[in-house]
Structures are given as structure tokens and as C-alpha cells.
Design a protein around this motif. Structure first.
Motif, PDB file in Angstrom:
ATOM      1  N   LYS A 156       7.984 -15.084 -17.643  1.00 25.72           N
ATOM      2  CA  LYS A 156       7.148 -15.467 -16.729  1.00 25.72           C
ATOM      3  C   LYS A 156       6.233 -13.725 -15.518  1.00 25.72           C
ATOM      4  N   ASN A 157       6.120 -12.783 -16.201  1.00 25.96           N
ATOM      5  CA  ASN A 157       5.502 -11.421 -15.277  1.00 25.96           C
ATOM      6  C   ASN A 157       6.428 -12.015 -14.095  1.00 25.96           C
ATOM      7  N   THR A 158       7.174 -10.918 -13.842  1.00 23.70           N
ATOM      8  CA  THR A 158       7.351 -11.337 -12.099  1.00 23.70           C
ATOM      9  C   THR A 158       8.694 -10.627 -12.194  1.00 23.70           C
ATOM     10  N   VAL A 159       8.782  -9.535 -11.051  1.00 23.23           N
ATOM     11  CA  VAL A 159      10.088  -8.730 -10.795  1.00 23.23           C
ATOM     12  C   VAL A 159      10.406  -9.014  -9.367  1.00 23.23           C
ATOM     13  N   TYR A 160      11.871  -9.208  -8.831  1.00 23.15           N
ATOM     14  CA  TYR A 160      11.686  -9.991  -8.380  1.00 23.15           C
ATOM     15  C   TYR A 160      12.852  -8.472  -7.296  1.00 23.15           C
ATOM     16  N   LEU A 161      13.377  -8.575  -5.512  1.00 24.04           N
ATOM     17  CA  LEU A 161      13.593  -8.138  -5.621  1.00 24.04           C
ATOM     18  C   LEU A 161      14.985  -8.806  -4.592  1.00 24.04           C
ATOM     19  N   GLN A 162      16.294  -9.467  -4.811  1.00 23.08           N
ATOM     20  CA  GLN A 162      16.862  -9.540  -4.218  1.00 23.08           C
ATOM     21  C   GLN A 162      17.674  -9.578  -2.861  1.00 23.08           C
ATOM     22  N   SER A 214      -0.160  -9.672 -13.656  1.00 26.83           N
ATOM     23  CA  SER A 214      -1.285 -10.053 -14.194  1.00 26.83           C
ATOM     24  C   SER A 214      -2.412  -8.842 -14.799  1.00 26.83           C
ATOM     25  N   GLY A 215      -2.281  -9.179 -16.040  1.00 19.71           N
ATOM     26  CA  GLY A 215      -3.946  -8.023 -16.395  1.00 19.71           C
ATOM     27  C   GLY A 215      -3.021  -6.717 -17.449  1.00 19.71           C
ATOM     28  N   SER A 216      -2.145  -7.437 -17.758  1.00 20.99           N
ATOM     29  CA  SER A 216      -1.719  -6.147 -18.474  1.00 20.99           C
ATOM     30  C   SER A 216      -0.329  -6.215 -19.140  1.00 20.99           C
ATOM     31  N   ILE A 217       0.302  -5.807 -20.359  1.00 26.61           N
ATOM     32  CA  ILE A 217       1.471  -6.584 -20.955  1.00 26.61           C
ATOM     33  C   ILE A 217       2.785  -5.886 -20.018  1.00 26.61           C
ATOM     34  N   PHE A 218       3.350  -6.480 -19.498  1.00 26.34           N
ATOM     35  CA  PHE A 218       3.899  -6.317 -18.688  1.00 26.34           C
ATOM     36  C   PHE A 218       5.431  -6.073 -18.568  1.00 26.34           C
ATOM     37  N   GLY A 219       6.352  -6.239 -20.093  1.00 27.06           N
ATOM     38  CA  GLY A 219       7.672  -6.227 -20.359  1.00 27.06           C
ATOM     39  C   GLY A 219       7.745  -5.130 -20.723  1.00 27.06           C
ATOM     40  N   ILE A 220       7.056  -3.485 -20.699  1.00 28.90           N
ATOM     41  CA  ILE A 220       6.734  -2.417 -21.104  1.00 28.90           C
ATOM     42  C   ILE A 220       6.434  -1.481 -19.576  1.00 28.90           C
ATOM     43  N   LYS A 221       6.615  -2.090 -18.502  1.00 27.01           N
ATOM     44  CA  LYS A 221       6.055  -1.456 -17.786  1.00 27.01           C
ATOM     45  C   LYS A 221       7.854  -1.458 -16.692  1.00 27.01           C
ATOM     46  N   THR A 222       7.978   0.039 -16.339  1.00 26.16           N
ATOM     47  CA  THR A 222       8.444   0.382 -15.177  1.00 26.16           C
ATOM     48  C   THR A 222       8.206  -0.017 -13.942  1.00 26.16           C
ATOM     49  N   MET A 223       8.826  -1.449 -13.384  1.00 20.02           N
ATOM     50  CA  MET A 223       8.191  -1.965 -11.490  1.00 20.02           C
ATOM     51  C   MET A 223       9.320  -1.588 -10.572  1.00 20.02           C
ATOM     52  N   GLY A 224       8.708  -1.268  -9.643  1.00 22.71           N
ATOM     53  CA  GLY A 224       9.957  -0.843  -8.183  1.00 22.71           C
ATOM     54  C   GLY A 224       8.801  -1.602  -7.156  1.00 22.71           C
ATOM     55  N   TRP A 225      10.048  -1.749  -6.049  1.00 24.14           N
ATOM     56  CA  TRP A 225       9.839  -1.858  -4.590  1.00 24.14           C
ATOM     57  C   TRP A 225      10.021  -0.527  -3.858  1.00 24.14           C
ATOM     58  N   TYR A 226       9.084  -0.968  -2.778  1.00 23.49           N
ATOM     59  CA  TYR A 226       8.607  -0.176  -1.620  1.00 23.49           C
ATOM     60  C   TYR A 226       8.672  -0.465  -0.575  1.00 23.49           C
ATOM     61  N   ARG A 227       9.023   0.242   0.812  1.00 19.69           N
ATOM     62  CA  ARG A 227       8.402  -0.386   2.355  1.00 19.69           C
ATOM     63  C   ARG A 227       8.209   0.295   3.065  1.00 19.69           C
ATOM     64  N   GLN A 245      -7.444  -5.733 -15.044  1.00 10.53           N
ATOM     65  CA  GLN A 245      -7.890  -5.155 -14.511  1.00 10.53           C
ATOM     66  C   GLN A 245      -6.261  -5.642 -13.966  1.00 10.53           C
ATOM     67  N   VAL A 246      -5.193  -5.038 -13.449  1.00  8.69           N
ATOM     68  CA  VAL A 246      -3.601  -5.090 -13.113  1.00  8.69           C
ATOM     69  C   VAL A 246      -3.938  -5.469 -11.347  1.00  8.69           C
ATOM     70  N   GLN A 247      -3.367  -6.998 -11.279  1.00  7.18           N
ATOM     71  CA  GLN A 247      -3.193  -7.524 -10.078  1.00  7.18           C
ATOM     72  C   GLN A 247      -1.847  -7.437  -9.924  1.00  7.18           C
ATOM     73  N   LEU A 248      -1.001  -7.199  -8.691  1.00  8.28           N
ATOM     74  CA  LEU A 248       0.044  -7.573  -8.437  1.00  8.28           C
ATOM     75  C   LEU A 248       0.639  -7.959  -6.938  1.00  8.28           C
ATOM     76  N   VAL A 249       0.764 -10.048  -7.037  1.00  4.86           N
ATOM     77  CA  VAL A 249       1.340 -10.852  -6.115  1.00  4.86           C
ATOM     78  C   VAL A 249       2.139 -10.623  -5.285  1.00  4.86           C
ATOM     79  N   GLU A 250       2.414 -10.308  -4.306  1.00  7.58           N
ATOM     80  CA  GLU A 250       4.109 -10.360  -3.685  1.00  7.58           C
ATOM     81  C   GLU A 250       4.166 -11.844  -3.286  1.00  7.58           C
ATOM     82  N   SER A 251       4.949 -11.446  -3.509  1.00  3.26           N
ATOM     83  CA  SER A 251       5.824 -13.737  -1.941  1.00  3.26           C
ATOM     84  C   SER A 251       7.001 -13.410  -1.733  1.00  3.26           C
TER      85      SER A 251
END
Length: 113
Positions: free
Chosen positions: A75-81, A25-38, A1-7
């Protein structure tokens, strides 16, 4: 199960900078499309930025030139600067995994004038 934790959210002055992180965490991160919403109070959730697995990115017009999405696959992490934020950028920011349709819990960003 995928979990996403923002900070990284918090209070920032207009014109300052802030970096949000989203650890996956919980799945293969490198192949993912990731995004930020607000989502601001009383408004619909809107897409801010996306990053494909090949590294290509796309930003909403409202944040172009100010926000940058990036990722560290090791690090299985995506950032938003967030540079030069404005009071109208105040919102809860959510990380999103497009492949599994998983949302993070959100992190509040408040920009003071």
C-alpha cells in the motif's frame, strides 16, 4: 516527484490510542527508510521512530513501549500506532522519507489529560 500524505491525527484522551498513516507516491517505496518526526509548539522537531527497508525499527526513548512504527509496502504506506499517549505527546507529526529527504505536510495530534 515523491509525495507523502499523512492522515489520522486528531484529539485523543491520555491513555487512549491513535494510528497515523502516511501514504507515499512517486518512487519505489519498498527500499526506503521511513520515519516519523514531531514538533511541539516552541520546540525543535524531533525524531520519533524509524523503519528501514529490512523491517528493523528504532524508537525514541520517550515513546518506547508505547509507539510502534510499521509499513505496508503493498500500500506504499507507513504507520505510527500510538498507544497510551500522554499530554506531552501533543505535537504536529510529520512523515519523512530519508532516501529522498521528503516531508509530509504534517498532522496535528492533541492529547487531552
Amino acid at each position: 516527484q515523491v509525495q507523502l500524505v499523512e492522515s489520522g491525527g486528531g484529539l485523543v484522551q491520555a491513555g487512549g490510542s491513535l494510528r497515523l498513516s502516511c501514504a507515499a507516491s512517486g518512487s519505489i517505496f519498498g527500499i526506503k527508510t521511513m520515519g516519523w518526526y514531531r514538533q511541539a509548539p516552541g520546540k525543535q522537531r524531533e525524531l520519533v521512530a524509524t523503519m528501514l527497508s529490512d523491517g528493523s525499527t528504532n524508537n525514541a526513548d520517550s515513546v518506547k513501549g508505547r509507539y510502534t512504527i510499521s509499513r505496508d509496502n503493498a500500500k506504499n504506506t507507513v504507520y505510527l500506532q500510538m498507544n497510551s499517549p500522554k499530554p506531552e505527546d501533543t505535537a504536529v507529526y510529520y512523515c519523512y522519507d530519508f532516501n529522498t529527504r521528503t516531508w509530509g505536510q504534517g498532522t496535528q495530534v492533541t492529547v487531552s489529560s
